[in-house]
Design an enzyme around this catalytic site. Sequence first.
Site, PDB file in Angstrom:
ATOM      1  N   GLU A  96      65.432  37.894  92.397  1.00  0.00           N
ATOM      2  CA  GLU A  96      64.115  38.040  93.036  1.00  0.00           C
ATOM      3  C   GLU A  96      63.538  39.430  92.758  1.00  0.00           C
ATOM      4  O   GLU A  96      62.364  39.590  92.427  1.00  0.00           O
ATOM      5  CB  GLU A  96      64.218  37.832  94.552  1.00  0.00           C
ATOM      6  CG  GLU A  96      64.329  36.389  94.996  1.00  0.00           C
ATOM      7  CD  GLU A  96      62.990  35.648  94.950  1.00  0.00           C
ATOM      8  OE1 GLU A  96      61.978  36.247  94.558  1.00  0.00           O
ATOM      9  OE2 GLU A  96      62.977  34.455  95.298  1.00  0.00           O
ATOM     10  N   LYS A 132      63.582  38.431 100.851  1.00  0.00           N
ATOM     11  CA  LYS A 132      63.304  38.130 102.250  1.00  0.00           C
ATOM     12  C   LYS A 132      64.023  36.847 102.621  1.00  0.00           C
ATOM     13  O   LYS A 132      63.836  35.811 101.988  1.00  0.00           O
ATOM     14  CB  LYS A 132      61.794  37.973 102.465  1.00  0.00           C
ATOM     15  CG  LYS A 132      61.446  37.531 103.872  1.00  0.00           C
ATOM     16  CD  LYS A 132      59.970  37.571 104.127  1.00  0.00           C
ATOM     17  CE  LYS A 132      59.648  37.032 105.509  1.00  0.00           C
ATOM     18  NZ  LYS A 132      58.221  37.106 105.803  1.00  0.00           N
ATOM     19  N   ARG A 174      57.087  36.545 115.616  1.00  0.00           N
ATOM     20  CA  ARG A 174      56.236  35.351 115.668  1.00  0.00           C
ATOM     21  C   ARG A 174      55.523  35.256 117.020  1.00  0.00           C
ATOM     22  O   ARG A 174      54.392  34.774 117.085  1.00  0.00           O
ATOM     23  CB  ARG A 174      57.056  34.100 115.343  1.00  0.00           C
ATOM     24  CG  ARG A 174      57.510  34.110 113.877  1.00  0.00           C
ATOM     25  CD  ARG A 174      58.371  32.932 113.482  1.00  0.00           C
ATOM     26  NE  ARG A 174      58.931  33.137 112.146  1.00  0.00           N
ATOM     27  CZ  ARG A 174      59.928  32.425 111.621  1.00  0.00           C
ATOM     28  NH1 ARG A 174      60.468  31.437 112.319  1.00  0.00           N
ATOM     29  NH2 ARG A 174      60.376  32.684 110.399  1.00  0.00           N
ATOM     30  N   SER A 199      61.997  42.460 113.954  1.00  0.00           N
ATOM     31  CA  SER A 199      61.770  42.382 115.396  1.00  0.00           C
ATOM     32  C   SER A 199      63.024  42.017 116.188  1.00  0.00           C
ATOM     33  O   SER A 199      63.294  42.602 117.238  1.00  0.00           O
ATOM     34  CB  SER A 199      60.649  41.378 115.677  1.00  0.00           C
ATOM     35  OG  SER A 199      60.963  40.106 115.118  1.00  0.00           O
ATOM     36  N   LYS A 225      61.278  27.909 107.355  1.00  0.00           N
ATOM     37  CA  LYS A 225      60.724  28.501 106.135  1.00  0.00           C
ATOM     38  C   LYS A 225      61.751  28.515 105.007  1.00  0.00           C
ATOM     39  O   LYS A 225      61.659  29.308 104.082  1.00  0.00           O
ATOM     40  CB  LYS A 225      60.203  29.914 106.448  1.00  0.00           C
ATOM     41  CG  LYS A 225      59.129  29.943 107.545  1.00  0.00           C
ATOM     42  CD  LYS A 225      58.444  31.300 107.676  1.00  0.00           C
ATOM     43  CE  LYS A 225      57.341  31.267 108.745  1.00  0.00           C
ATOM     44  NZ  LYS A 225      56.589  32.536 108.839  1.00  0.00           N
ATOM     45  N   LYS A 237      64.788  42.333 103.567  1.00  0.00           N
ATOM     46  CA  LYS A 237      64.448  41.983 104.946  1.00  0.00           C
ATOM     47  C   LYS A 237      65.197  40.739 105.383  1.00  0.00           C
ATOM     48  O   LYS A 237      65.227  39.785 104.608  1.00  0.00           O
ATOM     49  CB  LYS A 237      62.939  41.727 105.003  1.00  0.00           C
ATOM     50  CG  LYS A 237      62.408  41.264 106.334  1.00  0.00           C
ATOM     51  CD  LYS A 237      60.948  40.946 106.216  1.00  0.00           C
ATOM     52  CE  LYS A 237      60.510  40.298 107.514  1.00  0.00           C
ATOM     53  NZ  LYS A 237      59.239  39.667 107.378  1.00  0.00           N
ATOM     54  N   TYR A 275      60.128  49.191 114.309  1.00  0.00           N
ATOM     55  CA  TYR A 275      59.315  49.293 115.529  1.00  0.00           C
ATOM     56  C   TYR A 275      59.714  50.516 116.345  1.00  0.00           C
ATOM     57  O   TYR A 275      59.025  50.884 117.284  1.00  0.00           O
ATOM     58  CB  TYR A 275      59.443  48.003 116.354  1.00  0.00           C
ATOM     59  CG  TYR A 275      59.016  46.791 115.555  1.00  0.00           C
ATOM     60  CD1 TYR A 275      57.668  46.469 115.430  1.00  0.00           C
ATOM     61  CD2 TYR A 275      59.937  46.009 114.861  1.00  0.00           C
ATOM     62  CE1 TYR A 275      57.255  45.388 114.654  1.00  0.00           C
ATOM     63  CE2 TYR A 275      59.547  44.931 114.085  1.00  0.00           C
ATOM     64  CZ  TYR A 275      58.203  44.633 113.981  1.00  0.00           C
ATOM     65  OH  TYR A 275      57.792  43.590 113.207  1.00  0.00           O
TER      66      TYR A 275
HETATM   67  C1  PBG Z   1      55.267  36.817 107.791  1.00  0.00           C
HETATM   68  C2  PBG Z   1      56.183  37.901 108.211  1.00  0.00           C
HETATM   69  C3  PBG Z   1      57.282  37.758 109.073  1.00  0.00           C
HETATM   70  C4  PBG Z   1      57.743  39.048 109.305  1.00  0.00           C
HETATM   71  C5  PBG Z   1      56.976  39.930 108.549  1.00  0.00           C
HETATM   72  N1  PBG Z   1      56.006  39.198 107.862  1.00  0.00           N
HETATM   73  C6  PBG Z   1      57.828  36.588 109.791  1.00  0.00           C
HETATM   74  C7  PBG Z   1      58.215  35.387 109.066  1.00  0.00           C
HETATM   75  O1  PBG Z   1      58.417  35.386 107.850  1.00  0.00           O
HETATM   76  O2  PBG Z   1      58.298  34.369 109.746  1.00  0.00           O
HETATM   77  C8  PBG Z   1      58.879  39.355 110.230  1.00  0.00           C
HETATM   78  C9  PBG Z   1      58.937  40.732 110.767  1.00  0.00           C
HETATM   79  C10 PBG Z   1      59.757  40.910 111.981  1.00  0.00           C
HETATM   80  O3  PBG Z   1      60.456  39.980 112.470  1.00  0.00           O
HETATM   81  O4  PBG Z   1      59.726  42.008 112.507  1.00  0.00           O
HETATM   82  N2  PBG Z   1      55.224  36.424 106.510  1.00  0.00           N
END
Ligand code: PBG
Length: 332
Positions: free
Chosen positions: A241, A202, A212, A282, A225, A256, A321
């Site tokens: 990982e 990720k 968010r 998203s 992050k 992701k 989505y």
């Molecule tokens: C949180 C999480 C995130 C997403 C899925 N789980 C956001 C982040 O890490 O800030 C993102 C999913 C998306 O953008 O559709 N741990």
Amino acid sequence: MTQAMFPALRLRRTRASGWSRAMHRENLLTPADLIWPLFVTEGAGVEEPIASLPGVSRWSVDLIAARAKEAMALGIPCLALFPNTPRELRSDDGAEALNPDNLMCRAIRAIKQACGEGIGVLTDVALDPYTAHGQDGLVDGAGYVLNDATVEVLVGQSLNQAAAGADIIAPSDMMDGRIGTIRMALEGAGHANIQIMAYAAKYASAFYGPFRDAVGSRGLLKGDKKTYQMDPANAEEALREVAMDLAEGADSVMVKPGLPYLDIVRAVKDRFAVPVFAYQVSGEYAMIEAAAAAGAGERDSLVLETLLGFKRAGASGVLTYHALHAARLLNG
Ligand code: PBG
């Protein structure tokens, strides 16, 4: 020139008619490849549209089972749940994640009650929908996200979701060692058959903004992050990982975001030959919607082409989505 020298070599021959294209098609997208992320919110009879995710809403628990049934009827095998925790229940330690009656647990129970084994429920494990600071874990005085202390809370969160009926625990936090610790805790609690899908690779991505907004953490998040999510420049590290999460007991792994990281999906599939899923996040969804709205492409075709791309790259399935819309198109 080419045709004169090699008159028999015509790759266009098999493309010349629809039946032949169908016969030579190498990859197939079906509704069974789709996992539909759903946002849950407080209240009754509530549907809240999310401005930065046009066409996506948060649903209150009483309406969530109907969404699940809709997905099930279309052949979508699994949902992914995310809560928009009320602001007053967010705290520095994210304790609401451990509440057996939190939004997530109530949504899991409602869906399982309505659909039983008809559809799987995947639950996100990370603290960002529950912390007052919007980080995925516990922070020290300097704002650094603590690894081992966070893992302890994630274990409690996982057991809480498992007790409510989750089928797949999906840690998205990127703490080291969490997969093995959660796996052992699940075994110890009699949940040997609950799967773990690890958000293994990720990335610290700019594509998470609308998510968010959806879980209400954007305005709260201090900093970024990057001390736990991966550097977008890295590919070898993604393989490490994945290797770690598999060694610790992950049943499947996730990459992701999706589209900018198809090379990682392919590399993971080739190296490990395990189920790998991709999350079309998203920002990617918003990008496709914006492109379609601007007339840059035809929406249905953009949706199906991008989703098929994940299959071609080696993914077993995609969190998207667009799942409901795509399933309708595929069934149509
Ligand atoms: C949180 C999480 C995130 C997403 C899925 N789980 C956001 C982040 O890490 O800030 C993102 C999913 C998306 O953008 O559709 N741990």
